[in-house]
Design an enzyme around this catalytic site. Structure first.
Site, mmCIF file in Angstrom:
data_model
loop_
_atom_site.group_PDB
_atom_site.id
_atom_site.type_symbol
_atom_site.label_atom_id
_atom_site.label_comp_id
_atom_site.label_asym_id
_atom_site.label_seq_id
_atom_site.Cartn_x
_atom_site.Cartn_y
_atom_site.Cartn_z
ATOM 1 N N GLY A 187 28.818 -42.203 33.104
ATOM 2 C CA GLY A 187 27.696 -41.533 33.771
ATOM 3 C C GLY A 187 27.568 -41.966 35.219
ATOM 4 O O GLY A 187 27.231 -43.121 35.503
ATOM 5 N N HIS A 450 10.406 -47.569 69.876
ATOM 6 C CA HIS A 450 11.807 -47.826 70.179
ATOM 7 C C HIS A 450 12.029 -49.324 70.363
ATOM 8 O O HIS A 450 11.205 -49.971 71.004
ATOM 9 C CB HIS A 450 12.202 -47.097 71.467
ATOM 10 C CG HIS A 450 13.615 -47.368 71.880
ATOM 11 N ND1 HIS A 450 14.684 -46.807 71.230
ATOM 12 C CD2 HIS A 450 14.120 -48.161 72.853
ATOM 13 C CE1 HIS A 450 15.799 -47.223 71.798
ATOM 14 N NE2 HIS A 450 15.490 -48.051 72.792
HETATM 15 P P1 NAD Z 1 21.037 -39.709 35.092
HETATM 16 O O1 NAD Z 1 20.528 -38.463 34.510
HETATM 17 O O2 NAD Z 1 20.657 -40.087 36.462
HETATM 18 O O3 NAD Z 1 22.637 -39.689 35.087
HETATM 19 C C1 NAD Z 1 23.378 -39.505 33.916
HETATM 20 C C2 NAD Z 1 24.762 -39.021 34.318
HETATM 21 O O4 NAD Z 1 25.595 -39.095 33.180
HETATM 22 C C3 NAD Z 1 24.772 -37.572 34.784
HETATM 23 O O5 NAD Z 1 25.495 -37.478 35.984
HETATM 24 C C4 NAD Z 1 25.454 -36.841 33.640
HETATM 25 O O6 NAD Z 1 26.189 -35.710 34.065
HETATM 26 C C5 NAD Z 1 26.372 -37.913 33.100
HETATM 27 N N1 NAD Z 1 26.734 -37.749 31.700
HETATM 28 C C6 NAD Z 1 25.979 -37.307 30.669
HETATM 29 N N2 NAD Z 1 26.681 -37.349 29.506
HETATM 30 C C7 NAD Z 1 27.901 -37.850 29.819
HETATM 31 C C8 NAD Z 1 29.066 -38.155 29.055
HETATM 32 N N3 NAD Z 1 29.088 -37.969 27.741
HETATM 33 N N4 NAD Z 1 30.145 -38.658 29.693
HETATM 34 C C9 NAD Z 1 30.126 -38.871 31.050
HETATM 35 N N5 NAD Z 1 29.039 -38.588 31.815
HETATM 36 C C10 NAD Z 1 27.954 -38.093 31.211
HETATM 37 O O7 NAD Z 1 20.663 -40.843 34.028
HETATM 38 P P2 NAD Z 1 20.715 -42.424 34.114
HETATM 39 O O8 NAD Z 1 21.551 -42.864 35.256
HETATM 40 O O9 NAD Z 1 21.023 -42.868 32.736
HETATM 41 O O10 NAD Z 1 19.214 -42.782 34.434
HETATM 42 C C11 NAD Z 1 18.179 -42.394 33.503
HETATM 43 C C12 NAD Z 1 16.892 -42.073 34.208
HETATM 44 O O11 NAD Z 1 16.337 -43.239 34.768
HETATM 45 C C13 NAD Z 1 17.099 -41.066 35.316
HETATM 46 O O12 NAD Z 1 16.447 -39.883 34.941
HETATM 47 C C14 NAD Z 1 16.445 -41.634 36.517
HETATM 48 O O13 NAD Z 1 15.444 -40.807 36.990
HETATM 49 C C15 NAD Z 1 15.835 -42.956 36.063
HETATM 50 N N6 NAD Z 1 16.300 -43.980 37.010
HETATM 51 C C16 NAD Z 1 15.824 -43.915 38.288
HETATM 52 C C17 NAD Z 1 16.266 -44.825 39.229
HETATM 53 C C18 NAD Z 1 15.757 -44.725 40.633
HETATM 54 O O14 NAD Z 1 14.762 -44.043 40.847
HETATM 55 N N7 NAD Z 1 16.379 -45.375 41.612
HETATM 56 C C19 NAD Z 1 17.198 -45.791 38.888
HETATM 57 C C20 NAD Z 1 17.684 -45.802 37.593
HETATM 58 C C21 NAD Z 1 17.216 -44.885 36.654
#
Ligand code: NAD
Ligand code: FAD
Length: 477
Positions: A187, A450
């Protein structure tokens, strides 16, 4: 303790604890139910964000960023010699920050008169809440209003079942206590990029498998393209269109099987992080006759002001539609507490900033160029690079740009997208501009101090009309 409350909140994450504090501030007799306990049985407040999410991940990102900067301090003339990272101390520092913050929430509950009820909360009919304590005993409390804030849990995938110390979710990923030689991540979303960055900075070979063919599809395409270029230079090997088909544990190694456009492949790693998204947590939360409905994706169904189908019952945060972000959860909590107290309250879902805390950081608010073009909106775009900022040069932090999009007809700012060292701080300026309905001209006429990195926002606003001062503009008016 009387068993009747004006408000009972279930869940003490950023949605729930903030809602409880606000409700108590507004004079409502408020209780917050939380099931999470530590290994000594003491309550753990702050939810995912404080304990296994936003805060610990940022602590590790900061430590490894400092390490990286120290490694490259010779640009300033600072000679450091060989440096090393004590990973156990880095993790211990992270744990200390987490415990300070979660204890801080307990202190805030006390100061505001919020009653903490420890145990598993379940909404019954007629706004009654049953709380089951660790010893199995159940107590039923009555409330005028209930706020559900049960949050979310990581999605698990059958080809990569969690395995102690080897195949990890976000919680395990935050507790790796020595630098792995090889790390696999499934992911390339927010967690994948942030945790991948932590270890890549310490020298780990990081391979990220992303199922989609497009990198960071949620971001503006210019941001995604620039980020992909930069991450490649940082040794984050991101493989697109790559689907994990299975895993095999061999001693202390994980063999990761995947398939991409070229066919079936294998990769051997020392740790594997699964970060493929999160799902709402509603298990055991709702009695059959609670009156609360779930939507087709398992989220608690709510209207634009977080009302569920059951009168007097609200739901906020990761367990309802919208982005899974701590600040979104907290703002919903505040809105709901205000509504319960009889105030008019509305949240602006169009202006919720998103940030990915890599280096450079990626941050955006409002609409992307692609969304606006697809909607047929005529736009003008201004872009300004950090490389042209004197302050960014002084900080040796010149990667990236600010891209500002304004409505061609009205000049109103519709979106701001940043790749840059301080993007997480700069994006607040853009959020304020969007919230206040600013035009690009409003920012053009604002005096920015600045030398500051913020001047890049000013220059991007000027660039919207082809008037940036510190670069050659493509178009002039
Ligand atoms: P995410 O939705 O950001 O990313 C998941 C990724 O995994 C996506 O790109 C998706 O296409 C991919 N994916 C899904 N199934 C897959 C598979 N079987 N094989 C390969 N790739 C696959 O989710 P996350 O990174 O797990 O984070 C979860 C949530 O936590 C997010 O919704 C985010 O909003 C939140 N979060 C936010 C922050 C921040 O605000 N900085 C940081 C970490 C997490
Ligand atoms: P949660 O924080 O999940 O809290 C829910 C609480 O409810 C938990 O304490 C749970 O134990 C409790 N609970 C659940 N059911 C019951 C029940 N029946 N009875 C009693 N208690 C119950 N977001 C950002 O904005 N910025 C970031 O930088 C960021 N980084 C992240 C990094 C990681 C690794 C992860 C995993 C997430 C990150 N997030 C970030 C997302 C953020 O953590 C969530 O959006 C936020 O925590 C959601 O808040 P919440 O209150 O809805 O739920």
């Amino acid at each position: 303790m009387s068993d009747k409350f004006d408000v009972i909140v279930i869940g003490a994450g950023p949605g729930g604890y903030v809602a409880a504090i606000r409700a108590a501030q507004l004079g409502l007799k408020t209780a917050c139910v939380e099931k999470w306990v530590d290994d000594k049985g003491a309550p753990v407040l702050g939810g995912t964000c404080l304990n296994v999410g936003c805060i610990p991940s940022k602590a590790l990102l900061e430590s490894t960023h400092q390490f990286h900067k120290t490694q490259h301090a010779d640009v300033h003339g600072i000679q450091t010699g060989d440096i090393s990272m004590d990973v156990k101390q880095m993790v211990a520092r992270k744990d200390k920050i987490v415990s300070n913050l979660t204890m801080g929430v307990a202190g805030l509950f006390k100061a505001n008169g919020v009653t903490l009820i420890q145990g598993m909360g379940k909404l019954l009919a007629n706004k009654q809440v049953q709380v089951t304590a660790a010893d199995g005993s159940a107590t039923v409390y009555a409330a005028e209003n209930v706020i559900l804030a049960s949050g979310s849990v990581p999605v698990e995938i059958p080809p990569a079942p969690l395995t102690e110390g080897l195949i990890l979710d976000n919680e395990g990923a935050l507790n790796i206590d020595e630098t792995p030689k090889r790390l696999g991540v499934i992911g390339a979303g927010v967690i994948g990029l942030e945790m991948g960055s932590v270890w890549a900075r310490l020298g780990t070979e990081v391979t990220v498998l992303e199922a989609m063919d497009e990198f960071l599809g949620v971001a503006d395409k210019d941001v995604a393209k620039e980020a992909a270029k930069i991450f490649k230079k940082q040794n984050l090997d991101i493989k697109l269109g790559a689907r994990c088909t299975g895993t095999e544990i061999n001693g202390q190694e994980v063999t990761l099987k995947y398939t991409d456009a070229e066919g079936d492949k294998e990769l051997v790693v020392d740790k594997l992080i699964v970060a493929v998204g999160r799902r709402p947590l509603t298990k055991g939360l709702l009695a059959d006759d609670s009156g609360v409905k779930l939507d087709e994706r398992g989220f608690i169904f709510v209207d634009g002001q977080c009302r569920t189908e059951a009168p007097g019952v609200y739901a906020v945060g990761d367990s309802v539609r919208g982005p899974m972000l701590a600040h979104k959860a907290s703002e919903e909590g505040i809105m709901v507490a205000d509504i319960i107290a009889g105030h008019h309250a509305q949240m602006n879902y169009d202006v919720i900033p998103s940030i990915i805390y890599t280096h450079p950081e990626l941050a955006w608010v409002g609409k992307t160029e692609q969304e606006l073009k697809a909607a047929g909106v005529a736009i003008k775009v201004g872009k300004f690079p950090f490389a042209a900022s004197g302050r960014a040069m002084a900080a040796d932090d010149t990667d990236g740009f600010v891209k500002m999009i304004a409505d061609e007809a009205t000049d109103r700012i519709l979106g701001v997208h940043i790749v840059g060292g301080m993007a997480s701080e700069l994006i607040a300026q853009a959020a304020i501009a969007l919230e206040f309905g600013s035009t690009a001209e409003d920012l053009q006429l604002t005096v920015f101090a600045h030398p500051t990195v913020s001047e890049v926002i000013h220059e991007a606003a000027l660039a919207v009309d082809g008037h940036a001062i510190h670069m050659a503009n493509r178009k002039k008016r």
